[in-house]
Enzyme design. Structure first.
Site, PDB file in Angstrom:
ATOM      1  N   ASP A   1     -20.353 -55.236  -3.068  1.00 43.87           N
ATOM      2  CA  ASP A   1     -21.779 -54.963  -2.947  1.00 43.87           C
ATOM      3  C   ASP A   1     -22.106 -54.303  -4.276  1.00 43.87           C
ATOM      4  OD1 ASP A   1     -24.266 -53.699  -2.618  1.00 43.87           O
ATOM      5  OD2 ASP A   1     -24.014 -53.736  -0.451  1.00 43.87           O
ATOM      6  N   HIS A   2     -22.700 -55.059  -5.192  1.00 41.24           N
ATOM      7  CA  HIS A   2     -22.770 -54.529  -6.558  1.00 41.24           C
ATOM      8  C   HIS A   2     -23.643 -53.282  -6.671  1.00 41.24           C
ATOM      9  CE1 HIS A   2     -26.262 -57.251  -6.684  1.00 41.24           C
ATOM     10  NE2 HIS A   2     -26.746 -56.390  -7.548  1.00 41.24           N
TER      11      HIS A   2
ATOM     12  N   HIS B   1     -27.244 -54.140   0.573  1.00 40.53           N
ATOM     13  CA  HIS B   1     -27.593 -53.084  -0.384  1.00 40.53           C
ATOM     14  C   HIS B   1     -28.413 -51.937   0.218  1.00 40.53           C
ATOM     15  CE1 HIS B   1     -26.191 -56.237  -2.899  1.00 40.53           C
ATOM     16  NE2 HIS B   1     -27.309 -56.907  -2.950  1.00 40.53           N
TER      17      HIS B   1
END
Ligand code: NAP
Length: 496
Positions: free
Chosen positions: A179-180, A242
Protein backbone atom coordinates in the site's frame (compact mmCIF):
# COMPACT_ATOMS: atom_id res chain seq x y z
CA UNK A 1 23.79 -11.18 6.39
CA UNK A 2 24.37 -7.49 6.75
CA UNK A 3 20.81 -6.31 7.20
CA UNK A 4 21.57 -2.75 6.08
CA UNK A 5 22.90 -3.91 2.70
CA UNK A 6 20.79 -6.92 1.88
CA UNK A 7 21.93 -9.24 -0.88
CA UNK A 8 19.12 -10.40 -3.08
CA UNK A 9 17.78 -11.14 -6.51
CA UNK A 10 14.72 -9.07 -7.40
CA UNK A 11 12.46 -10.68 -9.97
CA UNK A 12 9.97 -8.19 -11.37
CA UNK A 13 7.00 -9.72 -13.18
CA UNK A 14 5.54 -7.02 -15.44
CA UNK A 15 8.93 -5.37 -15.98
CA UNK A 16 7.87 -3.67 -19.22
CA UNK A 17 4.82 -2.10 -17.55
CA UNK A 18 4.09 1.37 -16.30
CA UNK A 19 4.74 0.73 -12.60
CA UNK A 20 8.16 -0.80 -13.19
CA UNK A 21 9.20 2.03 -15.46
CA UNK A 22 7.92 4.95 -13.39
CA UNK A 23 8.53 3.66 -9.87
CA UNK A 24 10.49 0.45 -9.48
CA UNK A 25 13.61 1.00 -11.61
CA UNK A 26 14.11 4.59 -10.38
CA UNK A 27 13.70 3.41 -6.77
CA UNK A 28 16.24 0.61 -7.18
CA UNK A 29 18.62 3.13 -8.70
CA UNK A 30 18.23 5.53 -5.76
CA UNK A 31 18.90 2.71 -3.29
CA UNK A 32 22.03 1.84 -5.25
CA UNK A 33 23.15 5.46 -5.41
CA UNK A 34 22.74 5.83 -1.65
CA UNK A 35 24.86 2.73 -1.06
CA UNK A 36 21.95 0.74 0.35
CA UNK A 37 22.49 -1.93 -2.27
CA UNK A 38 25.99 -3.24 -2.59
CA UNK A 39 27.20 -4.74 -5.86
CA UNK A 40 25.74 -8.05 -4.66
CA UNK A 41 22.29 -7.85 -6.23
CA UNK A 42 20.65 -8.46 -9.59
CA UNK A 43 17.28 -7.64 -11.05
CA UNK A 44 15.49 -9.92 -13.47
CA UNK A 45 12.76 -8.28 -15.52
CA UNK A 46 10.03 -10.67 -16.61
CA UNK A 47 7.28 -9.91 -19.13
CA UNK A 48 5.68 -11.40 -22.20
CA UNK A 49 7.41 -9.61 -25.07
CA UNK A 50 10.76 -10.95 -26.29
CA UNK A 51 13.68 -8.70 -25.32
CA UNK A 52 17.39 -9.30 -25.05
CA UNK A 53 19.23 -8.41 -21.83
CA UNK A 54 20.76 -5.49 -23.72
CA UNK A 55 17.41 -4.18 -24.95
CA UNK A 56 16.01 -4.43 -21.44
CA UNK A 57 19.02 -2.61 -20.02
CA UNK A 58 18.54 0.30 -22.35
CA UNK A 59 14.86 0.38 -21.34
CA UNK A 60 15.87 0.52 -17.66
CA UNK A 61 18.50 3.16 -18.40
CA UNK A 62 15.86 5.33 -20.09
CA UNK A 63 13.50 4.97 -17.15
CA UNK A 64 16.21 5.99 -14.67
CA UNK A 65 17.34 8.90 -16.82
CA UNK A 66 13.76 10.11 -17.26
CA UNK A 67 13.14 10.06 -13.54
CA UNK A 68 16.42 11.71 -12.52
CA UNK A 69 16.67 14.02 -15.56
CA UNK A 70 20.34 13.06 -15.66
CA UNK A 71 22.41 10.91 -17.94
CA UNK A 72 23.66 7.66 -16.40
CA UNK A 73 27.40 7.98 -16.87
CA UNK A 74 28.42 4.46 -15.97
CA UNK A 75 27.13 1.04 -17.02
CA UNK A 76 27.82 -0.57 -13.67
CA UNK A 77 24.31 -0.16 -12.26
CA UNK A 78 22.58 -1.20 -15.48
CA UNK A 79 24.77 -4.29 -15.80
CA UNK A 80 22.88 -5.79 -12.81
CA UNK A 81 19.70 -6.07 -14.94
CA UNK A 82 18.62 -9.19 -16.86
CA UNK A 83 15.52 -10.09 -18.81
CA UNK A 84 13.44 -13.22 -19.18
CA UNK A 85 10.48 -13.48 -21.53
CA UNK A 86 7.82 -15.57 -19.82
CA UNK A 87 4.68 -17.31 -20.82
CA UNK A 88 2.90 -17.40 -17.45
CA UNK A 89 1.44 -20.86 -18.01
CA UNK A 90 4.50 -22.62 -19.46
CA UNK A 91 6.45 -24.81 -17.03
CA UNK A 92 9.48 -24.75 -19.31
CA UNK A 93 9.53 -20.98 -19.10
CA UNK A 94 9.77 -21.09 -15.28
CA UNK A 95 12.49 -23.73 -15.50
CA UNK A 96 14.55 -21.38 -17.66
CA UNK A 97 13.96 -18.58 -15.19
CA UNK A 98 15.09 -20.87 -12.38
CA UNK A 99 18.36 -21.63 -14.14
CA UNK A 100 18.94 -17.93 -14.73
CA UNK A 101 18.37 -17.19 -11.03
CA UNK A 102 20.79 -19.92 -10.00
CA UNK A 103 23.45 -18.51 -12.33
CA UNK A 104 22.89 -15.03 -10.93
CA UNK A 105 23.09 -16.26 -7.32
CA UNK A 106 26.52 -17.56 -8.17
CA UNK A 107 27.64 -14.54 -10.20
CA UNK A 108 26.55 -11.95 -7.61
CA UNK A 109 27.31 -13.94 -4.49
CA UNK A 110 23.66 -13.91 -3.41
CA UNK A 111 22.82 -16.68 -0.92
CA UNK A 112 19.51 -17.65 -2.55
CA UNK A 113 17.56 -14.60 -1.33
CA UNK A 114 14.71 -13.84 -3.72
CA UNK A 115 12.07 -11.18 -4.05
CA UNK A 116 9.27 -11.95 -6.50
CA UNK A 117 7.59 -8.65 -7.28
CA UNK A 118 4.27 -9.08 -9.09
CA UNK A 119 3.72 -5.81 -10.98
CA UNK A 120 1.11 -7.41 -13.20
CA UNK A 121 -2.64 -7.74 -13.40
CA UNK A 122 -3.90 -9.68 -10.34
CA UNK A 123 -5.56 -12.41 -12.42
CA UNK A 124 -2.06 -13.82 -13.00
CA UNK A 125 -0.98 -13.93 -9.35
CA UNK A 126 -2.35 -17.39 -8.59
CA UNK A 127 -0.87 -18.96 -11.74
CA UNK A 128 2.52 -17.36 -11.18
CA UNK A 129 2.84 -18.29 -7.51
CA UNK A 130 1.70 -21.86 -8.21
CA UNK A 131 4.41 -22.22 -10.87
CA UNK A 132 7.07 -20.59 -8.70
CA UNK A 133 6.43 -23.34 -6.21
CA UNK A 134 5.89 -26.29 -8.54
CA UNK A 135 8.99 -25.47 -10.61
CA UNK A 136 11.16 -25.08 -7.53
CA UNK A 137 11.92 -21.34 -7.75
CA UNK A 138 10.80 -20.88 -4.17
CA UNK A 139 12.89 -23.81 -2.91
CA UNK A 140 15.93 -21.73 -2.20
CA UNK A 141 18.57 -21.77 0.50
CA UNK A 142 17.98 -18.13 1.37
CA UNK A 143 14.78 -16.25 2.08
CA UNK A 144 11.95 -15.77 -0.40
CA UNK A 145 9.43 -12.93 -0.42
CA UNK A 146 6.41 -12.10 -2.55
CA UNK A 147 5.47 -8.48 -3.23
CA UNK A 148 1.91 -7.95 -4.39
CA UNK A 149 0.46 -4.77 -5.84
CA UNK A 150 -3.06 -3.51 -5.34
CA UNK A 151 -5.85 -4.31 -5.92
CA UNK A 152 -5.90 -7.24 -3.50
CA UNK A 153 -9.23 -8.70 -4.59
CA UNK A 154 -12.43 -7.02 -5.67
CA UNK A 155 -14.31 -7.80 -2.45
CA UNK A 156 -13.81 -10.02 0.59
CA UNK A 157 -14.63 -13.21 -1.30
CA UNK A 158 -12.21 -12.66 -4.17
CA UNK A 159 -9.54 -11.39 -1.76
CA UNK A 160 -9.91 -14.63 0.23
CA UNK A 161 -9.56 -16.69 -2.95
CA UNK A 162 -6.46 -14.77 -3.99
CA UNK A 163 -5.00 -15.11 -0.54
CA UNK A 164 -5.58 -18.86 -0.49
CA UNK A 165 -3.83 -19.19 -3.84
CA UNK A 166 -0.71 -17.25 -2.90
CA UNK A 167 -0.56 -18.84 0.55
CA UNK A 168 0.02 -22.21 -1.14
CA UNK A 169 3.46 -20.96 -2.14
CA UNK A 170 4.31 -18.27 0.46
CA UNK A 171 3.61 -17.96 4.17
CA UNK A 172 1.94 -14.81 5.53
CA UNK A 173 5.32 -13.61 6.81
CA UNK A 174 6.73 -13.88 3.28
CA UNK A 175 3.92 -11.86 1.66
CA UNK A 176 4.43 -8.11 1.34
CA UNK A 177 1.19 -6.45 0.21
CA UNK A 178 2.01 -3.00 -1.06
CA UNK A 179 0.00 0.00 0.00
CA UNK A 180 2.25 2.76 -1.24
CA UNK A 181 0.64 5.28 1.10
CA UNK A 182 2.36 3.42 3.92
CA UNK A 183 5.70 4.29 2.32
CA UNK A 184 5.00 8.01 2.38
CA UNK A 185 7.13 9.98 4.79
CA UNK A 186 4.29 11.84 6.49
CA UNK A 187 2.08 8.77 6.78
CA UNK A 188 4.94 7.11 8.62
CA UNK A 189 5.22 10.31 10.64
CA UNK A 190 1.68 9.93 12.04
CA UNK A 191 2.92 7.42 14.59
CA UNK A 192 5.85 9.61 15.60
CA UNK A 193 3.71 12.73 15.96
CA UNK A 194 1.27 10.80 18.11
CA UNK A 195 3.53 8.64 20.22
CA UNK A 196 6.61 10.82 20.67
CA UNK A 197 4.86 14.00 21.78
CA UNK A 198 3.57 14.39 25.30
CA UNK A 199 1.30 17.25 24.23
CA UNK A 200 -0.79 15.23 21.76
CA UNK A 201 -1.31 11.78 23.20
CA UNK A 202 -3.31 12.94 26.28
CA UNK A 203 -5.64 14.85 23.95
CA UNK A 204 -5.95 12.08 21.37
CA UNK A 205 -9.44 10.87 22.25
CA UNK A 206 -13.13 11.68 22.29
CA UNK A 207 -12.83 14.11 25.19
CA UNK A 208 -10.73 16.57 23.22
CA UNK A 209 -11.13 15.78 19.53
CA UNK A 210 -14.30 16.89 17.73
CA UNK A 211 -13.65 15.14 14.42
CA UNK A 212 -10.89 14.02 12.09
CA UNK A 213 -10.96 14.71 8.35
CA UNK A 214 -8.87 12.94 5.74
CA UNK A 215 -8.90 14.26 2.18
CA UNK A 216 -7.04 12.75 -0.74
CA UNK A 217 -7.87 14.67 -3.89
CA UNK A 218 -6.50 14.30 -7.39
CA UNK A 219 -6.72 16.64 -10.35
CA UNK A 220 -6.20 13.85 -12.86
CA UNK A 221 -9.07 11.94 -14.41
CA UNK A 222 -8.87 8.22 -15.17
CA UNK A 223 -6.23 8.79 -17.89
CA UNK A 224 -5.56 5.46 -19.62
CA UNK A 225 -6.81 3.34 -16.73
CA UNK A 226 -10.48 3.51 -17.82
CA UNK A 227 -10.86 -0.22 -18.36
CA UNK A 228 -9.61 -1.08 -14.89
CA UNK A 229 -11.13 1.88 -13.10
CA UNK A 230 -14.63 1.50 -14.48
CA UNK A 231 -14.83 -1.89 -12.75
CA UNK A 232 -13.23 -0.65 -9.60
CA UNK A 233 -14.24 2.91 -8.65
CA UNK A 234 -12.93 5.17 -5.92
CA UNK A 235 -14.25 3.06 -3.04
CA UNK A 236 -12.17 0.04 -4.01
CA UNK A 237 -9.27 1.95 -5.54
CA UNK A 238 -8.69 4.37 -2.66
CA UNK A 239 -10.90 3.82 0.38
CA UNK A 240 -10.53 0.08 1.02
CA UNK A 241 -6.75 0.44 1.18
CA UNK A 242 -5.15 3.90 1.50
CA UNK A 243 -7.87 5.80 3.32
CA UNK A 244 -8.62 3.03 5.82
CA UNK A 245 -4.90 2.57 6.46
CA UNK A 246 -4.63 6.24 7.41
CA UNK A 247 -7.68 5.93 9.66
CA UNK A 248 -6.06 2.93 11.36
CA UNK A 249 -2.80 4.79 12.00
CA UNK A 250 -4.62 7.81 13.39
CA UNK A 251 -6.91 5.82 15.64
CA UNK A 252 -4.80 2.90 16.86
CA UNK A 253 -3.76 2.45 20.48
CA UNK A 254 -0.06 2.92 21.24
CA UNK A 255 1.60 -0.41 20.44
CA UNK A 256 3.53 -2.00 23.29
CA UNK A 257 6.61 -2.07 21.03
CA UNK A 258 7.40 -0.68 17.60
CA UNK A 259 7.52 -4.12 16.04
CA UNK A 260 5.71 -5.23 12.91
CA UNK A 261 3.39 -7.59 14.77
CA UNK A 262 2.49 -5.17 17.55
CA UNK A 263 1.74 -2.28 15.20
CA UNK A 264 -0.31 -4.42 12.86
CA UNK A 265 -2.27 -5.91 15.69
CA UNK A 266 -3.27 -2.43 16.92
CA UNK A 267 -4.26 -1.39 13.40
CA UNK A 268 -6.39 -4.48 12.94
CA UNK A 269 -8.24 -3.67 16.17
CA UNK A 270 -9.23 -0.27 14.76
CA UNK A 271 -10.50 -1.82 11.54
CA UNK A 272 -12.48 -4.35 13.54
CA UNK A 273 -13.97 -1.54 15.65
CA UNK A 274 -15.29 0.34 12.60
CA UNK A 275 -19.05 0.56 12.95
CA UNK A 276 -20.42 -1.73 10.23
CA UNK A 277 -22.71 -0.02 7.78
CA UNK A 278 -25.87 -1.92 6.91
CA UNK A 279 -27.26 -1.76 3.39
CA UNK A 280 -30.04 0.59 4.39
CA UNK A 281 -27.61 2.91 6.20
CA UNK A 282 -25.21 3.51 3.34
CA UNK A 283 -26.88 6.73 2.28
CA UNK A 284 -26.68 8.07 5.81
CA UNK A 285 -22.90 7.53 6.06
CA UNK A 286 -21.54 7.61 2.52
CA UNK A 287 -21.77 9.85 -0.55
CA UNK A 288 -20.71 8.88 -4.04
CA UNK A 289 -19.88 11.15 -6.92
CA UNK A 290 -18.90 11.07 -10.56
CA UNK A 291 -17.28 13.97 -12.36
CA UNK A 292 -18.86 15.73 -15.28
CA UNK A 293 -17.00 18.04 -17.61
CA UNK A 294 -15.38 21.12 -16.19
CA UNK A 295 -12.20 23.13 -15.91
CA UNK A 296 -9.13 21.81 -14.16
CA UNK A 297 -6.11 24.07 -13.78
CA UNK A 298 -7.50 26.38 -16.45
CA UNK A 299 -8.07 23.59 -18.98
CA UNK A 300 -11.39 22.23 -20.16
CA UNK A 301 -11.75 18.51 -19.51
CA UNK A 302 -14.36 15.93 -20.43
CA UNK A 303 -16.67 14.17 -18.01
CA UNK A 304 -15.94 10.67 -16.72
CA UNK A 305 -18.47 9.04 -19.05
CA UNK A 306 -16.69 10.54 -22.05
CA UNK A 307 -13.28 9.14 -21.06
CA UNK A 308 -11.60 6.33 -23.06
CA UNK A 309 -12.67 2.80 -22.20
CA UNK A 310 -15.44 4.01 -19.90
CA UNK A 311 -19.06 2.95 -20.33
CA UNK A 312 -21.03 6.04 -21.50
CA UNK A 313 -23.70 5.15 -18.91
CA UNK A 314 -21.22 4.24 -16.23
CA UNK A 315 -22.47 4.00 -12.66
CA UNK A 316 -18.89 3.97 -11.28
CA UNK A 317 -18.02 6.48 -8.60
CA UNK A 318 -14.96 8.69 -9.04
CA UNK A 319 -15.52 10.37 -5.67
CA UNK A 320 -16.35 9.06 -2.22
CA UNK A 321 -17.02 10.86 1.03
CA UNK A 322 -17.82 8.95 4.15
CA UNK A 323 -18.37 9.20 7.87
CA UNK A 324 -16.72 6.44 9.85
CA UNK A 325 -17.41 5.75 13.49
CA UNK A 326 -14.98 3.75 15.59
CA UNK A 327 -16.88 2.08 18.36
CA UNK A 328 -14.31 1.82 21.12
CA UNK A 329 -13.62 3.67 24.37
CA UNK A 330 -11.16 6.12 22.82
CA UNK A 331 -13.22 7.17 19.82
CA UNK A 332 -16.90 6.68 20.68
CA UNK A 333 -18.78 9.65 19.26
CA UNK A 334 -15.93 11.10 17.14
CA UNK A 335 -16.61 11.06 13.40
CA UNK A 336 -13.74 10.32 11.04
CA UNK A 337 -14.66 11.92 7.74
CA UNK A 338 -12.90 10.75 4.61
CA UNK A 339 -13.13 12.00 1.05
CA UNK A 340 -11.26 11.16 -2.09
CA UNK A 341 -11.85 11.79 -5.74
CA UNK A 342 -10.57 12.39 -9.22
CA UNK A 343 -10.72 15.66 -11.13
CA UNK A 344 -10.91 17.75 -8.01
CA UNK A 345 -9.63 21.28 -7.51
CA UNK A 346 -6.17 20.36 -6.40
CA UNK A 347 -3.89 17.39 -5.83
CA UNK A 348 -3.54 17.08 -2.10
CA UNK A 349 -3.60 14.58 0.74
CA UNK A 350 -4.18 16.06 4.17
CA UNK A 351 -5.39 15.07 7.59
CA UNK A 352 -7.10 17.65 9.79
CA UNK A 353 -7.59 16.88 13.47
CA UNK A 354 -10.14 19.31 14.83
CA UNK A 355 -10.03 19.77 18.59
CA UNK A 356 -13.07 20.59 20.67
CA UNK A 357 -13.63 24.14 21.79
CA UNK A 358 -12.45 25.32 25.20
CA UNK A 359 -15.10 24.71 27.90
CA UNK A 360 -15.95 28.37 28.29
CA UNK A 361 -14.84 30.84 25.73
CA UNK A 362 -14.02 34.14 27.35
CA UNK A 363 -13.28 35.81 24.09
CA UNK A 364 -16.54 35.51 22.20
CA UNK A 365 -17.55 38.86 23.58
CA UNK A 366 -14.54 40.60 22.08
CA UNK A 367 -13.87 38.59 18.93
CA UNK A 368 -16.26 37.91 16.13
CA UNK A 369 -15.14 34.31 15.85
CA UNK A 370 -12.66 32.06 17.52
CA UNK A 371 -11.15 29.23 15.52
CA UNK A 372 -10.94 25.71 16.82
CA UNK A 373 -7.45 24.34 17.27
CA UNK A 374 -6.47 22.21 14.31
CA UNK A 375 -3.56 19.90 13.78
CA UNK A 376 -3.02 19.50 10.05
CA UNK A 377 -0.79 16.73 8.75
CA UNK A 378 0.19 17.44 5.16
CA UNK A 379 0.93 14.16 3.38
CA UNK A 380 1.38 15.30 -0.24
CA UNK A 381 2.47 17.17 -2.28
CA UNK A 382 3.70 19.35 0.59
CA UNK A 383 4.86 17.43 3.62
CA UNK A 384 4.63 18.89 7.06
CA UNK A 385 2.59 19.75 10.11
CA UNK A 386 0.63 22.88 10.94
CA UNK A 387 -0.85 23.64 14.31
CA UNK A 388 -3.58 26.29 14.31
CA UNK A 389 -3.83 28.21 17.58
CA UNK A 390 -5.39 31.43 18.78
CA UNK A 391 -3.32 34.31 20.07
CA UNK A 392 -3.92 37.87 21.09
CA UNK A 393 -4.26 40.32 18.27
CA UNK A 394 -1.43 42.76 18.80
CA UNK A 395 -2.32 46.24 19.83
CA UNK A 396 -6.04 45.75 20.14
CA UNK A 397 -7.14 44.80 23.61
CA UNK A 398 -8.05 41.19 24.14
CA UNK A 399 -9.10 40.38 20.63
CA UNK A 400 -7.93 37.04 19.30
CA UNK A 401 -6.36 36.18 16.02
CA UNK A 402 -5.63 32.75 14.53
CA UNK A 403 -1.95 31.89 14.21
CA UNK A 404 -0.12 28.94 12.68
CA UNK A 405 2.89 26.98 13.80
CA UNK A 406 4.27 25.43 10.66
CA UNK A 407 6.78 22.71 10.01
CA UNK A 408 7.48 21.96 6.39
CA UNK A 409 9.39 18.76 5.84
CA UNK A 410 10.19 19.10 2.16
CA UNK A 411 11.02 22.82 2.43
CA UNK A 412 14.24 22.21 4.34
CA UNK A 413 17.35 22.21 2.22
CA UNK A 414 19.00 18.85 2.11
CA UNK A 415 15.88 16.84 2.89
CA UNK A 416 14.97 15.04 -0.25
CA UNK A 417 12.17 12.79 0.88
CA UNK A 418 12.60 9.33 -0.56
CA UNK A 419 9.88 8.01 -2.81
CA UNK A 420 7.45 5.64 -1.14
CA UNK A 421 8.52 2.77 -3.42
CA UNK A 422 12.17 3.28 -2.56
CA UNK A 423 11.44 2.89 1.14
CA UNK A 424 9.10 -0.05 0.65
CA UNK A 425 11.52 -1.94 -1.57
CA UNK A 426 14.28 -1.44 0.94
CA UNK A 427 12.00 -2.54 3.80
CA UNK A 428 11.13 -5.66 1.85
CA UNK A 429 14.79 -6.47 1.23
CA UNK A 430 15.47 -6.15 4.94
CA UNK A 431 12.40 -8.22 5.81
CA UNK A 432 10.58 -5.41 7.59
CA UNK A 433 6.87 -5.87 6.88
CA UNK A 434 5.59 -3.08 9.16
CA UNK A 435 4.59 -0.83 6.29
CA UNK A 436 2.86 -3.54 4.30
CA UNK A 437 -0.69 -4.73 4.89
CA UNK A 438 -1.31 -7.96 6.74
CA UNK A 439 -4.06 -10.26 5.52
CA UNK A 440 -6.13 -9.50 8.65
CA UNK A 441 -6.14 -5.81 7.72
CA UNK A 442 -7.15 -6.58 4.14
CA UNK A 443 -9.97 -8.85 5.30
CA UNK A 444 -11.29 -6.37 7.87
CA UNK A 445 -11.22 -3.53 5.31
CA UNK A 446 -13.15 -5.52 2.73
CA UNK A 447 -15.72 -6.56 5.34
CA UNK A 448 -16.36 -2.89 6.02
CA UNK A 449 -16.43 -1.86 2.34
CA UNK A 450 -18.46 -4.71 0.85
CA UNK A 451 -21.98 -3.61 1.97
CA UNK A 452 -21.34 -0.13 0.56
CA UNK A 453 -20.17 -1.39 -2.83
CA UNK A 454 -23.04 -3.90 -2.96
CA UNK A 455 -25.58 -1.10 -2.57
CA UNK A 456 -23.82 1.16 -5.05
CA UNK A 457 -23.51 -1.57 -7.64
CA UNK A 458 -27.14 -2.50 -7.38
CA UNK A 459 -28.65 0.98 -7.40
CA UNK A 460 -28.06 3.36 -10.24
CA UNK A 461 -27.00 6.82 -9.12
CA UNK A 462 -29.72 8.96 -10.67
CA UNK A 463 -27.76 12.17 -10.34
CA UNK A 464 -24.46 11.11 -12.00
CA UNK A 465 -22.48 13.10 -13.06
CA UNK A 466 -22.98 15.09 -9.87
CA UNK A 467 -19.84 17.18 -9.56
CA UNK A 468 -18.04 19.40 -11.97
CA UNK A 469 -14.47 18.55 -12.83
CA UNK A 470 -12.29 21.02 -10.94
CA UNK A 471 -14.59 21.23 -7.91
CA UNK A 472 -14.30 19.65 -4.45
CA UNK A 473 -16.99 17.05 -5.12
CA UNK A 474 -20.79 16.87 -4.88
CA UNK A 475 -22.80 19.10 -2.53
CA UNK A 476 -23.98 16.03 -0.64
CA UNK A 477 -20.41 15.61 0.67
CA UNK A 478 -20.72 18.99 2.39
CA UNK A 479 -24.14 18.06 3.74
CA UNK A 480 -22.67 14.94 5.32
CA UNK A 481 -20.67 17.13 7.73
CA UNK A 482 -23.20 19.90 7.99
CA UNK A 483 -25.73 17.63 9.65
CA UNK A 484 -23.18 17.06 12.41
CA UNK A 485 -22.43 20.77 12.71
CA UNK A 486 -19.06 20.56 10.92
CA UNK A 487 -17.61 21.44 7.54
CA UNK A 488 -14.61 20.38 5.49
CA UNK A 489 -11.60 22.55 6.28
CA UNK A 490 -10.37 24.09 3.05
CA UNK A 491 -7.13 22.69 1.61
CA UNK A 492 -5.38 26.01 2.13
CA UNK A 493 -6.97 27.01 5.39
CA UNK A 494 -5.27 30.06 6.80
CA UNK A 495 -7.39 30.84 9.81
CA UNK A 496 -10.97 32.11 9.92
P1 NAP B 1 0.89 -2.45 -17.32
O1 NAP B 1 1.56 -1.18 -17.67
O2 NAP B 1 -0.34 -2.83 -18.05
O3 NAP B 1 1.97 -3.61 -17.45
C1 NAP B 1 1.62 -4.96 -17.42
C2 NAP B 1 2.86 -5.82 -17.46
O4 NAP B 1 2.45 -7.17 -17.40
C3 NAP B 1 3.69 -5.66 -18.72
O5 NAP B 1 5.05 -5.76 -18.39
C4 NAP B 1 3.26 -6.87 -19.54
O6 NAP B 1 4.29 -7.33 -20.38
C5 NAP B 1 3.04 -7.89 -18.48
N1 NAP B 1 2.13 -8.95 -18.93
C6 NAP B 1 0.84 -8.81 -19.28
N2 NAP B 1 0.33 -10.01 -19.63
C7 NAP B 1 1.33 -10.91 -19.50
C8 NAP B 1 1.44 -12.32 -19.70
N3 NAP B 1 0.40 -13.04 -20.10
N4 NAP B 1 2.62 -12.91 -19.46
C9 NAP B 1 3.67 -12.19 -19.03
N5 NAP B 1 3.64 -10.87 -18.82
C10 NAP B 1 2.49 -10.24 -19.06
O7 NAP B 1 0.51 -2.47 -15.78
P2 NAP B 1 1.05 -1.54 -14.58
O8 NAP B 1 0.35 -0.22 -14.65
O9 NAP B 1 2.52 -1.55 -14.54
O10 NAP B 1 0.45 -2.28 -13.30
C11 NAP B 1 0.93 -3.52 -12.83
C12 NAP B 1 0.25 -3.85 -11.52
O11 NAP B 1 0.51 -2.83 -10.58
C13 NAP B 1 -1.28 -3.93 -11.61
O12 NAP B 1 -1.73 -4.89 -10.69
C14 NAP B 1 -1.74 -2.54 -11.15
O13 NAP B 1 -3.02 -2.56 -10.60
C15 NAP B 1 -0.68 -2.27 -10.09
N6 NAP B 1 -0.48 -0.85 -9.83
C16 NAP B 1 0.01 -0.01 -10.80
C17 NAP B 1 0.24 1.31 -10.51
C18 NAP B 1 0.82 2.24 -11.53
O14 NAP B 1 1.16 3.38 -11.17
N7 NAP B 1 0.97 1.85 -12.77
C19 NAP B 1 -0.03 1.81 -9.22
C20 NAP B 1 -0.52 0.94 -8.25
C21 NAP B 1 -0.73 -0.39 -8.57
P3 NAP B 1 4.18 -7.21 -21.98
O15 NAP B 1 3.89 -5.76 -22.21
O16 NAP B 1 5.50 -7.64 -22.48
O17 NAP B 1 3.05 -8.07 -22.38
Amino acid sequence: MNNMNPKSLIVIFGATGDLAKRKLFPSIYKLYQKGKLTEEFAVVGVARRPLSHEEFRSYVRQSVEDSTSQELKSDTFISHFYYHSLDVTSTASYQELKSLLERLDEAYNVPGNRIFYLAMAPEFFGTITAHLKSEGLTATNGWKRLVIEKPFGHDLKTAQQLNQEIRKAFSEKEIFRIDHYLGKEMVQNIEVIRFANAIFEPLWNNRFIANIQITSSETLGVEDRGRYYDHSGALRDMVQNHMLQMVALLAMEPPIKLTTDEIRSEKVKVLRALRPIAHDEVEQYFVRGQYGKGIVKGKEVVGYREENNVDPNSNTETFVAGKLMIDNFRWAGVPFYIRTGKRMTEKSTKIVVQFKDVPMNLYYRTSETISPNLLVIHIQPDEGITLHLNAKKSGETMKTTPIKLDYCNNCIDGINTPEAYEKLLYDCMRGDATNFTHWDEVAASWSFIDPISEVWENTKAADFPNYEAGSMGPKAADELLKKDGFYWWPIHYNGL
